[in-house]
Motif scaffolding. Structure first.
Motif, PDB file in Angstrom:
ATOM      1  N   PRO A  48       0.696  -1.331  -0.100  1.00  0.00           N
ATOM      2  CA  PRO A  48      -0.017   0.077   0.165  1.00  0.00           C
ATOM      3  C   PRO A  48       0.933   1.258   0.038  1.00  0.00           C
ATOM      4  O   PRO A  48       0.226   2.272  -0.023  1.00  0.00           O
ATOM      5  CB  PRO A  48      -0.695  -0.297   1.264  1.00  0.00           C
ATOM      6  N   ASN A  49       2.194   1.187   0.178  1.00  0.00           N
ATOM      7  CA  ASN A  49       2.854   2.528  -0.098  1.00  0.00           C
ATOM      8  C   ASN A  49       3.282   2.692  -1.684  1.00  0.00           C
ATOM      9  O   ASN A  49       3.573   1.584  -2.398  1.00  0.00           O
ATOM     10  CB  ASN A  49       4.235   2.350   0.768  1.00  0.00           C
ATOM     11  N   PHE A  50       3.273   3.834  -1.911  1.00  0.00           N
ATOM     12  CA  PHE A  50       3.625   3.853  -3.547  1.00  0.00           C
ATOM     13  C   PHE A  50       4.597   4.869  -3.842  1.00  0.00           C
ATOM     14  O   PHE A  50       4.655   5.278  -5.151  1.00  0.00           O
ATOM     15  CB  PHE A  50       2.227   4.616  -3.949  1.00  0.00           C
ATOM     16  N   TYR A  51       5.621   4.955  -3.061  1.00  0.00           N
ATOM     17  CA  TYR A  51       6.959   5.569  -3.369  1.00  0.00           C
ATOM     18  C   TYR A  51       7.939   4.546  -3.061  1.00  0.00           C
ATOM     19  O   TYR A  51       8.567   4.223  -4.102  1.00  0.00           O
ATOM     20  CB  TYR A  51       6.984   6.684  -2.710  1.00  0.00           C
ATOM     21  N   SER A  52       8.133   4.051  -1.919  1.00  0.00           N
ATOM     22  CA  SER A  52       9.143   3.233  -1.505  1.00  0.00           C
ATOM     23  C   SER A  52       8.660   2.062  -0.650  1.00  0.00           C
ATOM     24  O   SER A  52       7.802   2.281   0.098  1.00  0.00           O
ATOM     25  CB  SER A  52      10.387   3.898  -0.658  1.00  0.00           C
ATOM     26  N   THR A  53       9.114   0.917  -0.582  1.00  0.00           N
ATOM     27  CA  THR A  53       8.773  -0.112   0.406  1.00  0.00           C
ATOM     28  C   THR A  53      10.347  -0.485   1.137  1.00  0.00           C
ATOM     29  O   THR A  53      11.209  -0.712   0.493  1.00  0.00           O
ATOM     30  CB  THR A  53       8.469  -1.205  -0.311  1.00  0.00           C
ATOM     31  N   THR A  54      10.081  -0.650   2.251  1.00  0.00           N
ATOM     32  CA  THR A  54      11.197  -0.994   3.231  1.00  0.00           C
ATOM     33  C   THR A  54      11.767  -2.340   3.017  1.00  0.00           C
ATOM     34  O   THR A  54      13.018  -2.621   3.270  1.00  0.00           O
ATOM     35  CB  THR A  54      10.816  -0.691   4.627  1.00  0.00           C
ATOM     36  N   VAL A  55      10.790  -3.277   2.663  1.00  0.00           N
ATOM     37  CA  VAL A  55      11.438  -4.644   2.200  1.00  0.00           C
ATOM     38  C   VAL A  55      10.852  -4.680   0.599  1.00  0.00           C
ATOM     39  O   VAL A  55      10.103  -5.390   0.514  1.00  0.00           O
ATOM     40  CB  VAL A  55      11.189  -5.728   3.024  1.00  0.00           C
ATOM     41  N   GLY A  56      11.528  -3.973  -0.209  1.00  0.00           N
ATOM     42  CA  GLY A  56      11.126  -3.745  -1.628  1.00  0.00           C
ATOM     43  C   GLY A  56      11.221  -5.045  -2.567  1.00  0.00           C
ATOM     44  O   GLY A  56      10.769  -4.995  -3.596  1.00  0.00           O
ATOM     45  N   ASP A  57      12.532  -5.410  -2.430  1.00  0.00           N
ATOM     46  CA  ASP A  57      12.598  -6.521  -3.703  1.00  0.00           C
ATOM     47  C   ASP A  57      13.614  -7.760  -3.009  1.00  0.00           C
ATOM     48  O   ASP A  57      13.952  -7.716  -1.768  1.00  0.00           O
ATOM     49  CB  ASP A  57      13.579  -5.802  -4.792  1.00  0.00           C
ATOM     50  N   TRP A  58      13.786  -8.710  -3.759  1.00  0.00           N
ATOM     51  CA  TRP A  58      14.694  -9.764  -2.958  1.00  0.00           C
ATOM     52  C   TRP A  58      16.008  -9.085  -2.599  1.00  0.00           C
ATOM     53  O   TRP A  58      16.371 -10.015  -1.708  1.00  0.00           O
ATOM     54  CB  TRP A  58      14.806 -10.896  -4.212  1.00  0.00           C
ATOM     55  N   GLY A  59      16.537  -8.482  -3.288  1.00  0.00           N
ATOM     56  CA  GLY A  59      17.932  -7.908  -2.756  1.00  0.00           C
ATOM     57  C   GLY A  59      17.802  -7.319  -1.245  1.00  0.00           C
ATOM     58  O   GLY A  59      18.659  -7.746  -0.675  1.00  0.00           O
ATOM     59  N   GLN A  60      16.854  -6.531  -1.131  1.00  0.00           N
ATOM     60  CA  GLN A  60      16.863  -6.009   0.414  1.00  0.00           C
ATOM     61  C   GLN A  60      16.085  -7.077   1.429  1.00  0.00           C
ATOM     62  O   GLN A  60      16.795  -7.314   2.521  1.00  0.00           O
ATOM     63  CB  GLN A  60      15.551  -5.033   0.399  1.00  0.00           C
ATOM     64  N   SER A  61      15.442  -8.074   0.817  1.00  0.00           N
ATOM     65  CA  SER A  61      15.023  -9.243   1.809  1.00  0.00           C
ATOM     66  C   SER A  61      16.339  -9.977   1.959  1.00  0.00           C
ATOM     67  O   SER A  61      16.625 -10.430   3.064  1.00  0.00           O
ATOM     68  CB  SER A  61      14.114  -9.859   1.109  1.00  0.00           C
ATOM     69  N   LEU A  62      16.939 -10.261   0.990  1.00  0.00           N
ATOM     70  CA  LEU A  62      18.286 -11.195   1.374  1.00  0.00           C
ATOM     71  C   LEU A  62      19.159 -10.500   2.220  1.00  0.00           C
ATOM     72  O   LEU A  62      19.949 -11.086   3.143  1.00  0.00           O
ATOM     73  CB  LEU A  62      18.824 -11.148  -0.146  1.00  0.00           C
ATOM     74  N   LEU A  63      19.415  -9.011   2.149  1.00  0.00           N
ATOM     75  CA  LEU A  63      20.177  -8.489   3.197  1.00  0.00           C
ATOM     76  C   LEU A  63      19.722  -8.501   4.774  1.00  0.00           C
ATOM     77  O   LEU A  63      20.437  -8.816   5.523  1.00  0.00           O
ATOM     78  CB  LEU A  63      20.133  -6.945   2.847  1.00  0.00           C
ATOM     79  N   TYR A  64      18.464  -8.402   4.759  1.00  0.00           N
ATOM     80  CA  TYR A  64      17.925  -8.659   5.977  1.00  0.00           C
ATOM     81  C   TYR A  64      18.255  -9.829   6.446  1.00  0.00           C
ATOM     82  O   TYR A  64      18.622 -10.241   7.712  1.00  0.00           O
ATOM     83  CB  TYR A  64      16.455  -8.296   6.305  1.00  0.00           C
ATOM     84  N   ALA A  65      17.756 -10.911   5.561  1.00  0.00           N
ATOM     85  CA  ALA A  65      18.109 -12.451   6.038  1.00  0.00           C
ATOM     86  C   ALA A  65      19.284 -12.769   6.296  1.00  0.00           C
ATOM     87  O   ALA A  65      19.617 -13.558   7.339  1.00  0.00           O
ATOM     88  CB  ALA A  65      17.352 -13.393   4.642  1.00  0.00           C
ATOM     89  N   THR A  66      20.273 -12.320   5.702  1.00  0.00           N
ATOM     90  CA  THR A  66      21.603 -12.647   5.897  1.00  0.00           C
ATOM     91  C   THR A  66      22.150 -11.928   7.140  1.00  0.00           C
ATOM     92  O   THR A  66      22.685 -12.526   7.976  1.00  0.00           O
ATOM     93  CB  THR A  66      22.483 -11.993   4.767  1.00  0.00           C
TER      94      THR A  66
END
Lengths: 424, 424, 424, 424
Positions: free
Chosen positions: A219-237
């Motif tokens: 529901p956010n239309f400019y940025s998402t704080t877990v926006g793509d697999w790269g970001q998710s992978l950063l968190y998960a790592t």
């Protein structure tokens, strides 16, 4: 309400001659069908508790009838589904929509339908009536530690409930992000989110996993704080070995190559699970396989190849779940169609001649690589999936039997016509 | 070089047992196969002369060998293709790349391969060596009447050549547009283009058609003067009854619903023809059916339904053509795969239970509508297409026979390894 | 609640010195400022009644406080806005959310704020409590004539209400479409919609216009029955001279060139009006100019050039309206920002050296064309817009004054904190 | 050919009065201009050697005249550019297009124009005449170690040449990927690429950096082996501290939030540099700031904020380069426009009230955050950039002086009209 064994058997008997002929033909055509059928039988796709009612958009919702009004009825609905297709043997709960009052009773009910409790889902994208802080400007990312703590506590509470039910995974989907340039400091939002996730991670029991779901927008239309697999992978790592990325097929930018993402996450040992659905424009949450069935097949191609290479068990190595919204179809019919499409894609991926494909790849024989994939995809796999279903007591044609038994009409009879599933 | 009848027969004999079993099975499963096969036999897809060599991008080209060096060799290549699949019985020429020196000889050569001359293609997106004016800033849209006249004259010359060859359609694809905001007055560019097209239209012989192709972007990267179906339809409507819109599958913005465009153009009586290919990102010009086979099927669903409703003959009612670029595959193998994918999609569209679909639509039974479409799409239609091919003397497995006969190796032997097809 | 003249004057006095210096500088820099200011003063942008409360998504809504609870309060809110910026002198109503009980009282209230009634909006994308038929499967497109007639009657009722209020246009936005392949017969849906629109068209009073709005997707996720400008133009052309296309900036596929569409619709005499907003992904309904301000400028470039060429009055030649959703900002502040961005883009478009641009276009001097556009866009136009606002009694800095006067706090005081604007 | 100091002075004198007035006005308006001007003076943007000729597409190229025919002439062209704008003090070479014959002579020539040697670029996306293996199916990813080794050796050779010229960075852009599903084993391609990069990385001298550029698609149209920032970051992380990600603005999927990617890469300490250009559809390689100037500003907003937070020097902390294709404009004029747009965006980002923005973010005052950003963006920053240029001996209006001095005409005079820059 339950579907009786003899109802299914009566239905199957009528379909038997035709099916036997088809399956016999397929058995002659294809070697190794028995191994495939074994895998199909084990493969179970969890149904989310929120997918049992009619979904909607910001413009409106057109409720159908007979929707489940509480957790017990949701379990019942999935029980009906699982009785029909024998591939939907798990339920994924959403808190606070599905808080049980009596854990043992709920577990026993689920067990009576042969259902397990899959990943638990927390909710920090809506404000609940009794909530101290609002998530209007995010939850785990929020600039205010009070808000973050509330969201952290909620997630830990969800883990606690999951433990009570026998689940072993937490899926965190965050709506956190921003609607306008300047609204967020991206690094600050990331760091806040990471710290919040670390607190949740610390509360995970042994053997539990946390799935960090990403989404490009809405529901956010400019940025998402877990926006793509790269970001998710950063968190998960950064989080550690219990943290994984979860892929929802509708959560990408236009034209994304999802199957490549799947392959790379498997390579990194960080693919955790799936939310199946289909889409044309955004997170449309349509029936799996209804829009891009070849993409679904290509994803399963990567899954089968990558999991086999890693020695992962297909059925248990990853979390398999549907996440769809049923705006114009009967939710149960829609789910039957989704599960069928997933099973077909999985089957076709199992039919791929891996040895030949590998050889063609080594020779850069691109035309042959395509022939090999299309050979599997063009195969009519329905009789194989049906055979697996029949062997485990499911219906020859689940959607047809659903209609013959007038299940929706009966649900309306018992639950009423004007219903809204809890949480919708 | 020609493929001999006995070479095909020898190949087919080996495949006969397996095919017969499959086709017998399909015949039992599906009613009315004979009618479908009749339609498949009539259905011919034109091959563009520029698709016989290795294509490239602005970054480079990696030529294969044995590419045709002149029009005669291009005809020969399509002759080989048609001998194998019996569905490629037409050639679409590009002027000035394919100007014949002896029309009668060329017609006779084509005829010896059972090939017709499909739509002629003009070229005003490149400058030729001897050209008075440059098309750097457009052709039919150009602010300078001199440039426009040169482009008009070229198109009229292409018509003249088409008449000499027995073609009856002109395809106008314009690269006209702009790369930067402000560069063009959009209305001015439209009006200039319209006036130019009117002059070309006036030169069309009776029974000729003009196809106005649209494209969203590339090689211009801000605006395109025939940018979408709406613009093309405006031109075609203003021009008159001989003018039609041509749909190239790769010429749309992301996520466009092409099948709906097809349906509406049919409704308006303004759909002229097709350029088949597939794509993921833009005008990628990939093998038809290699990326989104379900979309191809949905397009044929609209074509079959819409043409039937209008009483149009499937084979002759529209112009069918491939327009692809073969960057990493053997061009002839790529074309075999494209034609096969198109024939399969067409077959599956013919398998749709129209009566049931119409009824389900009338009842808003969305789940059933999907079942009906997927029922057709999930059917393995390969034996049906193969049967049609066998009945007309084609090969059981064209790509396999192409390799068995070492056709590419022989072409390299006679034409050389370092070759560039004219026009590439 | 009203903003008093002396409140504005006190605010303006403090800003006077700085503004005068700026405006004097701009006056020296730019010739012809007076003519521009005259145009700015006349230019009024209608505010939709539904944009005064907090918007939401399918995932949730985070209400702000002090939202208007009825039509009178909505008019009051726009009155506040118009007092501040003097550019929001019209309201666009949505039926059935805004049905007046006393037309004269409502007209008189609006008039007291210097507000006019802009285009009326009908609603057939939601079911109302007392409705005989459901719009779940469409309204004007519906396969059932009963549903269509209900939707037609509703639109005619909306016209009747508009007449009573002094409006002269009806905007028809249809959610009609389909979520899955096969669900609709596209031609049938188009024909049903056309026939329905014809009945509505027949009920239009003299001097009224009907705006046919198009949208690429959402809430339907496969097809939309008025999906793009080409489809809208088809309807508008078939309907007749009172029918026009309405452009909402968020209703396009990714990367669409909206300014070209605007130009071509003007060329065809079929551009009716605008819904301003901004977006990154879909119909995000963000503040106008917040994401792609250069695109907004380029659109106004086409509007100014095209309307001048047609001799249309900028202020009255088209319908100008905002259509946004205020999910994370105060709705009134968001509207102030939208109006300001629109006025700036309009001003910058008026600053373009048209003669030089035309000359550069004639010479294909692309670099110069860009220089000319950027010259206008890079100009700081804020003092010019402010001057126009000051001359008509508006505030030097509307958003600042809105905050200084604690308007939102006062609205919360009178209306409460937990509010939901009607219709949201 | 060189631009003489007195030519610039004469031009500047004529512009002096107007500029002084503007700059005086800006100085009064904005505090701290001197600090900004100092930063602008230091900020230099490298020009790639391949951007000095007319670019093209796969459909054609329309050469302009006077293009540089060798490395010396390319350096001369950038020398002209730098003399005009004083912000283009570096050249980025492409091997094998720009192999020097005499390193000292080339260094001395560059030095005479005040130019440094920026990052070196290798080329494994085309086959060179004398090459043993073809890159048709990739280079560093290739299944054949022989091909990989050839590509590795080429990159090491490029480093060697860069050392000789005084460069200290290698940019690796790979066209590697696949055009069709099945063509590649994604993990295999990743692993091969990683191993190849490791060999190149091992050859990097101390103080050198390697930039791993990513690109979503083209010239491969199904998958790219360094396809997005996530993949590039994976490589850079696995390689080690000298490896960084390079962001080219045109290398993303539709609607990507590039500024967020920039921010996160800075957070991870892995942002290496930039390729500036603009685009609407794909890698359109248009003039920087010509399509989405607000996006460019938002990117600089993140750069300024993030680099300051990390204590990085703006001028030297990252690699700044243009990478555009000049298809319809004079290449040197196009570059002047690009550099100007970048300088303006940088200036506006420096004008942002960081303290106020941070405070507004802490309060979730979204409307104010937007006001603060737009305040900076709406400021006419041209006089500031011009002042910085004038202070370092550049031209008041570079593009105007370029035309007044008839530089292109003179280049055509000396180099001829029919020219193709080496490498194009």
């Amino acid at each position: 309400m339950r579907i009786e064994k003899d109802q299914i058997e009566a239905h199957n008997e009528l379909a038997a001659v035709k099916h036997k002929r088809k399956f016999a033909f397929m058995s002659e055509e294809i070697e190794g069908l028995e191994g495939i059928i074994e895998k199909l039988i084990k493969f179970q796709i969890a149904i989310p508790s929120w997918a049992l009612g009619t979904g909607g958009t910001r413009f409106g919702r057109f409720s159908g009838g007979g929707e489940p009004g509480n957790l017990e009825e949701k379990i019942q609905d999935i029980g009906l589904l699982h009785a029909l297709n024998r591939s939907s043997g798990a339920i994924s709960l959403h808190i606070p929509w599905d808080i049980p009052t009596d854990y043992d009773a709920i577990k026993s009910l689920a067990s009576s339908y042969d259902l397990k409790f899959d990943a638990m889902n927390s909710n920090t994208f809506q404000d609940q009536a009794d909530q101290a802080y609002s998530y209007k400007f995010g939850s785990l990312q929020h600039v205010d530690k009070g808000v973050r703590q509330q969201a952290i506590d909620h997630n830990i509470e969800v883990i606690r409930q999951g433990v009570a039910l026998g689940s072993s995974a937490l899926t965190v989907w965050l709506a956190d992000g921003s609607c306008f340039p300047g609204q967020l400091n991206f690094r600050g939002a990331f760091q806040n989110t990471l710290e919040s996730l670390e607190e949740i991670y610390a509360a995970l029991p042994d053997e539990w996993k946390i799935f960090v779901e990403y989404k490009a927008f809405e529901p956010n239309f400019y940025s998402t704080t877990v926006g793509d697999w790269g970001q998710s992978l950063l968190y998960a790592t950064k989080l550690g070995p219990k943290a994984y990325t979860l892929v929802d097929l509708g959560h990408h930018l236009p034209n994304a190559n999802i199957e490549q993402i799947v392959s790379l996450l498997l390579m990194e040992g960080k693919l955790g699970g799936f939310h199946f659905n289909d889409s044309k424009y955004g997170d449309d949450d349509l029936t799996a396989g209804s829009m891009k069935p070849y993409q679904l097949f290509l994803i399963f191609n990567e899954l089968v190849e990558g999991m086999d290479a890693k020695g992962m068990d297909h059925a248990t190595g990853l979390g398999w779940m549907i996440d769809a919204s049923h705006n114009v179809k009967d939710p149960l019919e829609d789910l039957i169609q989704s599960v069928e499409a997933i099973m077909l894609a999985y089957t076709q991926a199992l039919l791929i001649d891996r040895k030949a494909l590998l050889a063609a790849q080594q020779e850069n024989d691109v035309a042959k690589c395509q022939e090999i994939l299309q050979d599997a995809f063009r195969t009519d796999a329905r009789a194989i999936v049906q055979e697996a279903r029949l062997r485990t007591g499911g219906a020859a044609n689940p959607i047809q039997l659903f209609r013959e038994l007038k299940i929706r009409e009966k649900l309306i009879g018992s639950r009423g016509l004007k219903t809204v599933a809890t949480g919708l």
